[in-house]
Design an enzyme around this catalytic site. Structure first.
Site, PDB file in Angstrom:
ATOM      1  N   LYS A  32       0.637  -1.180   0.299  1.00 30.80           N
ATOM      2  CA  LYS A  32      -0.035   0.033   0.289  1.00 30.80           C
ATOM      3  C   LYS A  32       0.584   1.200  -0.160  1.00 30.80           C
ATOM      4  CE  LYS A  32      -2.872   1.479   3.642  1.00 30.80           C
ATOM      5  NZ  LYS A  32      -2.676   3.204   3.674  1.00 30.80           N
ATOM      6  N   ASP A  59      -3.519   4.152  -2.161  1.00 36.90           N
ATOM      7  CA  ASP A  59      -4.636   4.835  -1.080  1.00 36.90           C
ATOM      8  C   ASP A  59      -4.430   6.369  -0.899  1.00 36.90           C
ATOM      9  OD1 ASP A  59      -5.998   4.969   1.272  1.00 36.90           O
ATOM     10  OD2 ASP A  59      -4.562   4.042   2.668  1.00 36.90           O
ATOM     11  N   LYS A  61      -7.137   8.596  -0.879  1.00 37.44           N
ATOM     12  CA  LYS A  61      -8.566   8.668   0.037  1.00 37.44           C
ATOM     13  C   LYS A  61      -9.294   9.860  -0.481  1.00 37.44           C
ATOM     14  CE  LYS A  61      -7.724   6.593   4.417  1.00 37.44           C
ATOM     15  NZ  LYS A  61      -5.770   6.294   4.241  1.00 37.44           N
ATOM     16  N   ASP A  64     -13.516  15.006  -2.917  1.00 36.57           N
ATOM     17  CA  ASP A  64     -13.738  16.554  -4.181  1.00 36.57           C
ATOM     18  C   ASP A  64     -14.978  16.975  -4.483  1.00 36.57           C
ATOM     19  OD1 ASP A  64     -13.442  19.038  -4.778  1.00 36.57           O
ATOM     20  OD2 ASP A  64     -11.307  18.722  -4.203  1.00 36.57           O
ATOM     21  N   THR A 123     -11.191   5.150  11.124  1.00 35.02           N
ATOM     22  CA  THR A 123     -10.773   4.077  12.238  1.00 35.02           C
ATOM     23  C   THR A 123     -10.155   4.910  13.886  1.00 35.02           C
ATOM     24  OG1 THR A 123      -8.747   2.978  12.191  1.00 35.02           O
ATOM     25  CG2 THR A 123     -10.855   1.862  11.525  1.00 35.02           C
ATOM     26  N   ARG A 185      -1.875  -6.190  14.261  1.00 39.12           N
ATOM     27  CA  ARG A 185      -1.021  -6.298  15.376  1.00 39.12           C
ATOM     28  C   ARG A 185      -0.871  -7.915  16.159  1.00 39.12           C
ATOM     29  NH1 ARG A 185      -0.399  -2.257  13.922  1.00 39.12           N
ATOM     30  NH2 ARG A 185       0.016   0.141  14.652  1.00 39.12           N
ATOM     31  N   GLY A 214       1.098  -2.638   8.319  1.00 40.04           N
ATOM     32  CA  GLY A 214       2.181  -1.261   8.742  1.00 40.04           C
ATOM     33  C   GLY A 214       3.525  -1.793   9.001  1.00 40.04           C
ATOM     34  N   ARG A 215       3.272  -0.895  10.046  1.00 41.76           N
ATOM     35  CA  ARG A 215       5.010  -1.489  11.650  1.00 41.76           C
ATOM     36  C   ARG A 215       4.888  -2.659  12.205  1.00 41.76           C
ATOM     37  NH1 ARG A 215       2.528   4.095  14.196  1.00 41.76           N
ATOM     38  NH2 ARG A 215       0.420   2.679  13.490  1.00 41.76           N
TER      39      ARG A 215
HETATM   40  O1  C5P Z   1       1.328   0.464  10.792  1.00 42.51           O
HETATM   41  P1  C5P Z   1       0.107  -0.500  10.591  1.00 42.51           P
HETATM   42  O2  C5P Z   1      -0.085  -1.436  10.597  1.00 42.51           O
HETATM   43  O3  C5P Z   1      -0.616   0.880  12.010  1.00 42.51           O
HETATM   44  O4  C5P Z   1      -0.186   0.850   9.392  1.00 42.51           O
HETATM   45  C1  C5P Z   1      -1.578   0.989   9.039  1.00 42.51           C
HETATM   46  C2  C5P Z   1      -1.495   1.799   7.635  1.00 42.51           C
HETATM   47  O5  C5P Z   1      -3.116   1.301   7.029  1.00 42.51           O
HETATM   48  C3  C5P Z   1      -1.191   2.906   7.636  1.00 42.51           C
HETATM   49  O6  C5P Z   1      -0.928   3.342   5.656  1.00 42.51           O
HETATM   50  C4  C5P Z   1      -2.716   3.477   7.635  1.00 42.51           C
HETATM   51  O7  C5P Z   1      -2.144   5.031   7.391  1.00 42.51           O
HETATM   52  C5  C5P Z   1      -3.707   2.822   6.626  1.00 42.51           C
HETATM   53  N1  C5P Z   1      -4.411   3.248   8.337  1.00 42.51           N
HETATM   54  C6  C5P Z   1      -5.340   3.098   8.637  1.00 42.51           C
HETATM   55  N2  C5P Z   1      -6.575   2.788   9.725  1.00 42.51           N
HETATM   56  C7  C5P Z   1      -6.984   3.347   8.397  1.00 42.51           C
HETATM   57  C8  C5P Z   1      -7.669   3.186   7.145  1.00 42.51           C
HETATM   58  C9  C5P Z   1      -5.602   2.926   6.637  1.00 42.51           C
HETATM   59  O8  C5P Z   1      -4.927   2.302  10.073  1.00 42.51           O
HETATM   60  N3  C5P Z   1      -8.736   3.717   8.825  1.00 42.51           N
END
Ligand code: C5P
Length: 239
Positions: A32, A59, A61, A64, A123, A185, A214-215
């Site tokens: 992503k 992504d 988003k 407009d 979220t 997570r 992500g992390r």
């Molecule tokens: O590091 P982590 O797993 O929290 O990253 C989640 C990813 O998903 C980030 O790129 C964040 O911007 C995206 N995201 C999110 N919640 C949303 C929409 C997108 O965490 N509702």
């Protein structure tokens, strides 16, 4: 197979590409790209990843007026990405315009249009914020359901939502509507800034079409193994 989109939340192409080097032999790799990386690098980062056969979820988003979103969606479709996002709060005409923009380009070029995913309520939005700042009365789940229905009825392929929302969206909107879940997570991970987190196993049980991670992967000591474990879990494996 269900995709695990690695959120490439990096500041530039060099860092993102060097992070991905050890993943060179992984099949079905999906990532992503969000605003941070895209605003820095533009279409070149997408091109680079597509040339390596990686699926791209762009992504951005969009939110407009319908005409602007239609033209932007047309540009996005030309980037050969597989998924892209809009805010359902932009309304029925804006959602239709996004669909039209993606499809117009795909038809003209004979390619497959990216899947159109809608954000319902972010979220990070609390019920208090919804009621007081947006002046939308009621429960946040009702707003999510309403916006998911709006997205569905106006041409979106699915939504980005918490895994905890998958079941009621499938029940109240459409059983086939795509739910892609961030906020993932591993059991031993820090929650960071996410509030309601779910493990990959739980997301699978709740009906995720795919997940965004992500992390948990990018900051892991062994990113490739962590990715593979998550991918196997999401797809019903042993890990
Ligand atoms: O590091 P982590 O797993 O929290 O990253 C989640 C990813 O998903 C980030 O790129 C964040 O911007 C995206 N995201 C999110 N919640 C949303 C929409 C997108 O965490 N509702």
């Amino acid at each position: 197979m269900k995709p695990v989109f690695i959120a490439l939340d990096f500041a530039d192409k060099k860092t993102a590409i060097s992070f991905l080097e050890p993943f060179a032999n992984i099949d079905h790799l999906a990532v992503k790209i969000g605003m941070e990386l895209f605003y820095k690098e533009g279409p070149s980062i997408v091109k680079e990843l597509r040339s390596r056969g990686i699926e791209v979820f762009l992504d951005l988003k969009l939110h407009d007026i319908p005409h602007t979103v239609q033209q932007a969606a047309k540009q996005i479709s030309q980037l050969d990405v597989q998924y892209t996002t809009i805010h359902a709060l932009g309304g029925s005409k804006m959602i239709q315009a996004a669909r039209l923009g993606l499809d117009e380009d795909a038809k003209a070029s004979g390619s497959i249009a990216p899947k159109l995913l809608a954000v319902t309520q972010l979220t990070s939005t609390s019920e208090e914020q919804l009621n007081q700042e947006e002046q939308i009365n009621g429960k946040i789940d009702d707003s999510v359901t309403h916006l998911a229905n709006l997205a569905h009825d106006n041409g979106a392929d699915g939504v980005i939502c918490s895994a905890l929302e998958d079941e009621f969206i499938h029940k109240k909107v459409n059983a086939e509507f795509i739910c892609i879940n961030p906020g993932i997570r591993l059991a031993n991970n820090n929650k960071d800034d996410q509030q309601r987190v779910v493990t990959p196993e739980k997301a699978r049980q709740l009906g995720a079409y795919g997940i965004v991670v992500g992390r948990s992967i990018t900051q892991s000591d062994a990113p490739v193994k962590t990715y593979q474990d998550i991918y196997n879990t999401l797809n019903g494996g042993q890990n």
